[in-house]
Design a protein around this motif. Structure first.
Motif, mmCIF file in Angstrom:
data_model
loop_
_atom_site.group_PDB
_atom_site.id
_atom_site.type_symbol
_atom_site.label_atom_id
_atom_site.label_comp_id
_atom_site.label_asym_id
_atom_site.label_seq_id
_atom_site.Cartn_x
_atom_site.Cartn_y
_atom_site.Cartn_z
ATOM 1 N N GLY A 50 0.963 -1.615 0.113
ATOM 2 C CA GLY A 50 -0.094 0.040 -0.059
ATOM 3 C C GLY A 50 0.712 1.028 0.139
ATOM 4 N N ASP A 51 0.710 2.444 0.135
ATOM 5 C CA ASP A 51 0.666 3.442 0.327
ATOM 6 C C ASP A 51 1.968 4.129 1.487
ATOM 7 O OD1 ASP A 51 -0.168 3.784 -2.070
ATOM 8 O OD2 ASP A 51 -1.628 4.756 -1.688
ATOM 9 N N GLY A 52 1.902 3.334 2.569
ATOM 10 C CA GLY A 52 2.374 3.664 3.747
ATOM 11 C C GLY A 52 1.807 5.114 4.477
ATOM 12 N N LEU A 53 0.574 5.674 4.463
ATOM 13 C CA LEU A 53 -0.234 6.242 4.980
ATOM 14 C C LEU A 53 -0.324 5.720 6.574
ATOM 15 C CD1 LEU A 53 -1.137 6.714 1.938
ATOM 16 C CD2 LEU A 53 -2.922 7.957 3.437
ATOM 17 N N VAL A 54 0.406 6.374 7.487
ATOM 18 C CA VAL A 54 0.234 6.320 8.964
ATOM 19 C C VAL A 54 -0.658 7.709 9.608
ATOM 20 C CG1 VAL A 54 1.906 4.603 9.241
ATOM 21 C CG2 VAL A 54 2.473 7.391 9.747
ATOM 22 N N GLY A 55 -1.045 7.886 10.254
ATOM 23 C CA GLY A 55 -1.410 8.349 11.525
ATOM 24 C C GLY A 55 -0.743 8.982 12.963
ATOM 25 N N VAL A 56 -1.642 9.570 14.064
ATOM 26 C CA VAL A 56 -0.948 9.394 15.000
ATOM 27 C C VAL A 56 -1.990 9.879 15.991
ATOM 28 C CG1 VAL A 56 0.440 11.354 16.464
ATOM 29 C CG2 VAL A 56 1.198 11.382 14.123
ATOM 30 N N THR A 57 -2.071 9.465 17.265
ATOM 31 C CA THR A 57 -2.982 9.045 17.990
ATOM 32 C C THR A 57 -2.611 9.690 19.733
ATOM 33 O OG1 THR A 57 -2.528 6.365 18.554
ATOM 34 C CG2 THR A 57 -4.487 7.279 17.055
ATOM 35 N N GLN A 58 -3.555 9.960 20.348
ATOM 36 C CA GLN A 58 -2.972 10.278 21.873
ATOM 37 C C GLN A 58 -4.207 9.804 22.919
ATOM 38 O OE1 GLN A 58 -2.621 14.877 21.928
ATOM 39 N NE2 GLN A 58 -0.330 14.049 23.571
ATOM 40 N N TRP A 59 -2.887 9.033 23.714
ATOM 41 C CA TRP A 59 -4.197 9.111 25.057
ATOM 42 C C TRP A 59 -4.488 10.266 25.854
ATOM 43 C CZ3 TRP A 59 -6.876 5.019 26.460
ATOM 44 C CH2 TRP A 59 -6.754 5.045 28.194
ATOM 45 N N ASP A 60 -5.686 9.481 26.480
ATOM 46 C CA ASP A 60 -6.935 10.724 27.090
ATOM 47 C C ASP A 60 -6.722 10.391 28.608
ATOM 48 O OD1 ASP A 60 -8.060 12.050 28.299
ATOM 49 O OD2 ASP A 60 -8.694 13.193 27.465
ATOM 50 N N ALA A 61 -5.296 10.438 29.318
ATOM 51 C CA ALA A 61 -6.198 10.296 30.714
ATOM 52 C C ALA A 61 -7.477 9.802 31.587
ATOM 53 C CB ALA A 61 -4.900 9.517 31.897
ATOM 54 N N THR A 62 -8.138 10.713 30.846
ATOM 55 C CA THR A 62 -8.843 11.411 32.134
ATOM 56 C C THR A 62 -9.865 10.593 31.582
ATOM 57 O OG1 THR A 62 -8.526 13.279 32.234
ATOM 58 C CG2 THR A 62 -10.565 13.308 32.998
ATOM 59 N N ALA A 63 -10.308 10.996 30.077
ATOM 60 C CA ALA A 63 -11.471 10.098 29.229
ATOM 61 C C ALA A 63 -11.180 8.581 29.307
ATOM 62 C CB ALA A 63 -11.641 10.741 28.079
ATOM 63 N N LYS A 64 -10.041 8.109 28.869
ATOM 64 C CA LYS A 64 -9.520 6.549 28.859
ATOM 65 C C LYS A 64 -9.045 6.509 27.663
ATOM 66 C CE LYS A 64 -9.045 4.745 33.854
ATOM 67 N NZ LYS A 64 -9.222 5.901 34.473
ATOM 68 N N GLU A 65 -9.180 6.565 27.027
ATOM 69 C CA GLU A 65 -9.296 6.751 25.453
ATOM 70 C C GLU A 65 -8.405 7.481 24.429
ATOM 71 O OE1 GLU A 65 -13.162 8.195 24.885
ATOM 72 O OE2 GLU A 65 -12.806 9.957 24.034
#
Lengths: 427, 328
Positions: free
Chosen positions: A375-390
């Motif tokens: 594929g085209d190697g597309l990646v995203g970035v996620t971040q942890w929200d400890a308050t919402a736990k998500e």
């Protein structure tokens, strides 16, 4: 008596007519061992998606699916045994979920004419389908992940990483070492200073590594970890007061189990991803209705929407869509592993297709070809929200640096072709 | 003072702290080996099982919930309580005593008089059984363990060292607590074995089973007691390590950290476990600091064993172990 039984069996066969075999998608799971916490939700997601297809759609193209499971415990020898034992089941595609197992299976699957999908893991240069005819690693690989991290950090610094100090802390294994070359080459291009620090399996004790990081004072820490290494690293980073928003992991270091043990101090930690997070997708309504509420879920339903469950669902969806493509190409519903390979090589995932399947913006759009199995190697970035736990997706799916990665893929795959005596080319 | 020397001092102190954590695991091995001659392969898994049980009791988790729900179609998960850590620790200690009694009654009682290798194999079986049993009982997800122990950099040490060296040392509060607890544990164990009736009986059994029997010591009771003590030590180790990394399967692998400590300190000495732990902790950390960068790092796992081997060559019984003399 024997003759009577044989006659009855033959008669039953004639009355029933030709019976189509199920489409088999073996699951090489690890529900035990040190990496079970990540392996269980993945295996549950993988199984639940095929259950959904059976219950809601009557299988794929009218043929029911089945998912025989074999426990690898993330152990390479057991993984190879699993492959050998499942081979007789007519499995259409194998997803080993382990880089070590993948390396062992590459020559085997090629000789057996059975495709293997190593989504986000395995041998990165398998992207070159002219050499690795039966191995696929769409939609992204380790080097895409490394490049995705650097692209993101570059964006955070207005495109200028010159003089920045970046430390890679990695699982001291074939998997953990994968991004080093890419990060080194990218450091030449971007002008950052790279330092690499290994952590031995399992990674329960990392005091030395984090003391070193504390002394070095890097601007960013990138992690290629797995299992307990992730949880300890995040806790140690918090202990030395390393800014969590400057700590970014690969997708195998970015699930709930990695951050929850550290509690609130993990807030702000980031990880790259190639699949969506959370359960706010239409497909989960169907999974709840047809799988969980019907009492057919592989687990108890409490993992739905977690990163690893989503990854399992996603891996199953990509396999199922490849099977559909294979059915269309060959005009038969009851496909063979060889046909499945053709389907994988012709797979095209568009945003429209994912939306129609209940996966809007769940993963990047990509197209597979003989030359490009990754594929085209597309990646995203996620971040942890400890308050919402998500986990929250904080960027879109962006392309990796093909200018740096493609030469590395060409070089590594050419070396493999030479070593294995493979003549590169399309089937 | 050069920066490298200051850093080495910080590494040295952290090595001492890490050594205490290794010693906590090693202590459990020593207790059982000393009293019964059994090398308990299951000690690491006992730490895991104890930590799982502690979290389960604290959070009011229904044991075997997955199994019960699968069999009866119920939706049981939690009792709905959250117990204070002290109560949960006492409850877990009781579970470990029960486990010790069962291990003694159903396994080792039937193996009295067998070769040490048979007893060792039995502990391997016990380890794998406990691992699976713990999974079925409490589930295999990673659990956060919070019994109120402090974590993170000790600000006081950071400030003091900064004023002296112009560089603040990192010492984890959890490691300081572990050191204090280990000191209390060792002191208590030494007092127990020296000054109580049961302790003296334990030492008598360790010296000679037959002689102990002949003077009326109840072997079964002593062994249950020793396994219970080892279970309690495993609980303490489980709390310390589980607080660092969450309670998960990998906790059982901490036993690997105890082996070089035992080789070095001796299998029969409680102070040996502590001194061995400190030497291993400091040795591996300093080696990683000084030599690690030259050889690609990640030297700690193997260097601990090299260090232990070097000691073994010169003193096979370990630093504090009893010299075995067999006369023909």
């Amino acid at each position: 008596m024997k003759k009577t039984l044989a006659t009855m069996a033959l008669a039953a066969t004639m009355v029933a007519g030709p019976v189509m075999a199920d489409l088999v998608f073996p699951s090489m799971s690890y529900r035990t061992g040190p990496y079970a916490a990540g392996g269980i939700p993945f295996a549950d997601g993988y199984a639940d998606y095929f259950t959904l297809l059976n219950e809601r759609d009557g299988g794929i193209g009218g043929v029911m699916t089945q998912v025989p499971e074999c426990e690898t415990a993330y152990n390479t020898e057991k993984g190879v045994e699993c492959y050998e034992s499942l081979k007789g089941s007519g499995g259409l595609v194998y997803q080993p979920m382990s880089t070590g197992i993948t390396y062992q299976l590459i020559p085997k699957v090629t000789a057996d004419d059975i495709p293997m999908l190593t989504t986000g893991l395995g041998r990165t240069s398998a992207k070159n389908g002219k050499v690795f005819s039966h191995v696929f690693n769409f939609p992204a690989n380790y080097w895409d992940g490394a490049s995705g991290v650097i692209n993101y950090l570059s964006g955070e610094n207005a495109g200028d990483l010159k003089g920045k100090k970046i430390t890679l802390i990695y699982h001291n294994s074939a998997y953990g070492k994968e991004p080093i070359r890419t990060l080194e080459n990218l450091s030449v291009k971007h002008g950052y200073e790279l330092k690499t620090i290994p952590v031995d399996h399992p990674g329960q004790e990392q005091k030395s590594q984090w003391l070193q990081i504390r002394r070095d004072k890097p601007d960013y820490v990138v992690m290629y970890g797995w299992g307990v290494m992730n949880q300890v690293a995040i806790q140690e980073a918090a202990n030395i007061r390393f800014p969590m928003e400057n700590f970014i992991g690969i997708w195998w270091s970015g699930s709930e189990v990695d951050v929850l043990p550290a509690g609130d101090v993990a807030d702000g930690y980031k990880a790259v991803t190639f699949n969506g997070v959370g359960r706010d997708f239409p497909v989960y309504d169907d999974i709840q209705k047809y799988v969980v509420d019907a009492g057919k879920a592989a687990g108890n339903g409490n993992q739905i929407g977690t990163v690893m469950y989503n990854r399992g669902i996603y891996a199953a969806m990509l396999a199922a869509e490849s099977a559909k493509t294979a059915q269309e190409i060959h005009g038969v519903a009851d496909i063979t592993p060889s046909m499945m390979r053709d389907g994988m090589e012709a797979l095209e995932m568009t945003e429209e297709k994912m939306t129609s399947l209940g996966f809007p913006n769940f993963g990047p759009a990509f197209k597979v070809s003989c030359e490009n199995h990754g594929g085209d190697g597309l990646v995203g970035v996620t971040q942890w929200d400890a308050t919402a736990k998500e986990w929250k997706l904080i960027s879109g799916f962006a392309p990796s640096d093909a200018e740096v990665i493609q030469p590395l893929i060409d070089e590594d795959s050419a070396a493999y072709a030479k070593e294995a005596g493979i003549e590169a080319g399309c089937k | 003072m050069s920066d490298q020397l200051v850093y080495a001092m910080e590494v040295f102190l952290n090595g001492l702290m890490a050594g205490v954590l290794y010693a906590l695991v090693a202590l459990g091995f020593v207790l059982i080996y000393k009293a019964s001659g059994i090398f308990n392969y299951a000690q690491g898994v006992m730490a895991l099982f104890a930590a799982l049980t502690l979290v389960g009791i604290m959070d009011g988790q229904v044991p075997f919930a997955h199994l019960i729900n699968a069999m009866f179609g119920t939706e049981l998960h939690h009792f709905g309580w959250h117990l204070p850590a002290v109560v949960a620790i006492l409850g877990t200690a009781a579970v470990m005593v029960l486990l010790s009694w069962m291990v003694q009654k159903f396994v080792f009682r039937h193996l009295v008089g067998q070769e040490p290798i048979i007893l060792f194999m039995a502990t391997i079986g016990l380890a794998y059984f406990l691992e699976g049993f713990g999974d079925i009982m409490w589930g295999s997800d990673i659990k956060k363990l919070d019994v109120g122990l402090p974590q993170g950099i000790n600000a006081w040490i950071d400030n003091v060292t900064f004023n002296i060296f112009d560089y603040g040392f990192f010492i984890d509060n959890l490691d300081i607590v572990a050191t204090v607890i280990a000191a209390i544990l060792v002191f208590s164990l030494v007092l127990f074995s020296q000054y109580t009736k049961q302790g003296r009986a334990m030492r008598a059994v360790a010296d000679d089973h037959q002689a102990a029997l002949s003077v009326g010591i109840n072997l079964n009771f002593i062994w249950v007691m020793v396994w219970s003590l080892a279970g309690f030590v495993a609980l303490v180790a489980g709390i310390m390590w589980g607080t660092k990394s969450g309670v998960q399967f990998s906790l059982s692998l901490i036993a690997l950290k105890a082996l070089p400590v035992l080789m070095l300190g001796g299998f029969t000495s409680i102070p040996g476990a502590i001194v061995g732990g400190l030497i291993i902790g400091v040795g591996e950390k300093l080696f990683e600091f000084a030599i690690g960068p030259m050889v690609g790092g990640a030297t700690e796992n193997w260097f601990a064993y090299v260090l232990a081997l070097i000691f073994l060559v010169f003193r096979p019984q370990g630093l504090f172990g009893e010299k075995i003399i067999e006369r023909v």
